[in-house]
Write an enzyme that holds these catalytic residues in place. Structure first.
Site, PDB file in Angstrom:
ATOM      1  CB  SER A 138      -1.037  -0.026   1.251  1.00 52.82           C
ATOM      2  OG  SER A 138      -1.561   1.220   1.452  1.00 52.82           O
ATOM      3  CE1 TYR A 151      -4.638  -2.934   4.731  1.00 57.56           C
ATOM      4  CE2 TYR A 151      -3.728  -0.533   4.470  1.00 57.56           C
ATOM      5  CZ  TYR A 151      -4.112  -1.649   4.110  1.00 57.56           C
ATOM      6  OH  TYR A 151      -4.314  -1.965   2.720  1.00 57.56           O
TER       7      TYR A 151
END
Length: 254
Positions: A138, A151
């Site tokens: 990400s 996360y």
């Protein structure tokens, strides 16, 4: 990476980026096998894409990973691309006590999951003339969202792992690639049509173009400033980015 003639296994292939890339690669003539925990969703995706295959897999279970890996190699011996995409993204607040169960599930899914799946298949991949291991990290691996702290940390750890594995596999036929998406308008958080989110079709198109190169990281142009940010002066962009989200929060739920 060649974009045709592969046998590709994609974890988390029933929705969002995973499904989008699975369908795009399937249309290019690759043999695509998707996985997920819910049989009904797997059946829906494969029914919509004749010729696509599916295997049930829970990436939080080592027993499920081992079983699925054996089935994959037996049924699809030409497997030469592993795409570790499964993951989830809850909000959290680490300024106080955290939900330990949620934290463990998140780390097991987003970090241990891809490590374990790759470990189960790596020796098979080494037997292929050309093989690729793909990880979905990400942009948050480089500039975290404070409200998705755990996360973001799992994605930073996955990026670090990919770097090391790429180096250790340098004398083999296995290439390690990383896809680092921006905020894409999928249901990972909440599909909202927010103008700050990249439309999924645009992301798929640009990611395929990046995968066709030899670059170790397949990233879209939109995230390049954030990808280049880590360093001695990274705090300024991090603070500005997170302050913008405080002032204009990401929508949560319908």
């Amino acid at each position: 990476m060649k974009l045709t003639g592969n046998t590709i296994f994609i974890t988390g292939g029933t929705s969002g980026i995973g499904r989008g890339l699975a369908e795009a690669l399937h249309k290019l003539g690759n043999k695509v096998i998707i996985s997920g925990r819910r049989t009904a969703l797997l059946e829906a995706v494969t029914a919509a894409n004749p010729g696509m295959a599916a295997i049930t897999l829970d990436v939080t279970s080592i027993e499920s990973i081992q079983s699925a890996s054996r089935e994959l190699v037996e049924k699809h011996p030409d497997l030469n691309v592993l795409f570790n995409n499964a993951g989830f993204m809850p909000f959290d607040d680490v300024s106080g006590p955290i939900d330990d169960g949620l934290a463990r599930e998140l780390i097991t899914t987003n970090l241990l999951g891809p490590i374990r799946v790759t470990s189960a298949l790596i020796e098979h991949l080494k037997t292929k003339p050309e093989a690729t291991v793909l990880y979905t990290s990400s942009v948050l691996a480089f500039v975290p969202i404070a409200g998705n702290a755990i996360y973001s940390a799992t994605k930073a750890a996955l990026h670090s792992f990919a770097l090391s594995q790429r180096f250790q596999l340098r004398h083999t036929n296995v290439r390690v690639r990383e896809i680092a998406p921006p905020w894409v308008d999928t249901d990972l958080i909440y599909k909202s049509g927010d103008p700050r989110a990249m439309p999924l079709p645009d992301f798929i198109e640009q990611t395929l173009a990046a995968l066709a190169t030899d670059d170790p990281e397949a990233i879209v142009d939109a995230i390049r400033p954030m990808r280049d940010n880590p360093g001695a002066n990274e705090h300024a962009l991090f603070e500005a980015f997170n302050q913008s989200l405080v002032e204009n929060p990401i929508p949560v739920g319908a």
